[in-house]
Design a protein around this motif. Structure first.
Motif, PDB file in Angstrom:
ATOM      1  N   GLN A   1      -0.992  -0.448  -7.732  1.00  0.00           N
ATOM      2  CA  GLN A   1      -1.774  -0.225  -6.530  1.00  0.00           C
ATOM      3  C   GLN A   1      -3.258  -0.354  -6.830  1.00  0.00           C
ATOM      4  OE1 GLN A   1      -0.442   3.130  -4.371  1.00  0.00           O
ATOM      5  NE2 GLN A   1      -1.645   2.666  -2.583  1.00  0.00           N
TER       6      GLN A   1
ATOM      7  N   ALA B   1      -7.623   1.973  -2.293  1.00  0.00           N
ATOM      8  CA  ALA B   1      -6.287   2.485  -1.947  1.00  0.00           C
ATOM      9  C   ALA B   1      -6.290   3.958  -2.094  1.00  0.00           C
ATOM     10  CB  ALA B   1      -5.240   1.887  -2.846  1.00  0.00           C
TER      11      ALA B   1
ATOM     12  N   ARG C   1       0.818  -1.214   0.000  1.00  0.00           N
ATOM     13  CA  ARG C   1       0.000   0.000   0.000  1.00  0.00           C
ATOM     14  C   ARG C   1       0.847   1.259   0.000  1.00  0.00           C
ATOM     15  NH1 ARG C   1      -5.424   0.078   0.732  1.00  0.00           N
ATOM     16  NH2 ARG C   1      -6.396  -1.854   1.374  1.00  0.00           N
TER      17      ARG C   1
END
Length: 75
Positions: A67, A75, A24
């Motif tokens: 991501q 995210a 992350r």
């Protein structure tokens, strides 16, 4: 049908959580590195070269894409 998913131990859960956390923050680290580089260049009154700019753009786009693939809009 039920799938036989193995139950994770607390240590395995912690490892999975650490791995997800690292994934992350990868994009955030790249973006903050880019900002630091831009500030250093501005303080030295030097323009970023076209090659370096394209390399940064590619790295940031790849990080954003990965991501999004991993975490989606969350995210």
């Amino acid at each position: 049908m039920k799938t036989n998913k193995p139950t994770l131990t607390p240590f395995e859960k912690a490892e999975a959580s650490r791995t997800e956390g690292m994934q992350r923050i990868a994009g955030t680290i790249i973006a903050s590195s880019w900002i630091a580089r831009m500030r250093a260049l501005r303080n030295a009154k030097i323009r970023m070269t076209a090659v370096e700019r394209s390399q940064w753009d590619a790295a940031i786009q790849l990080a954003a894409q990965k991501q999004f693939e991993r975490f989606g809009y969350d995210a």
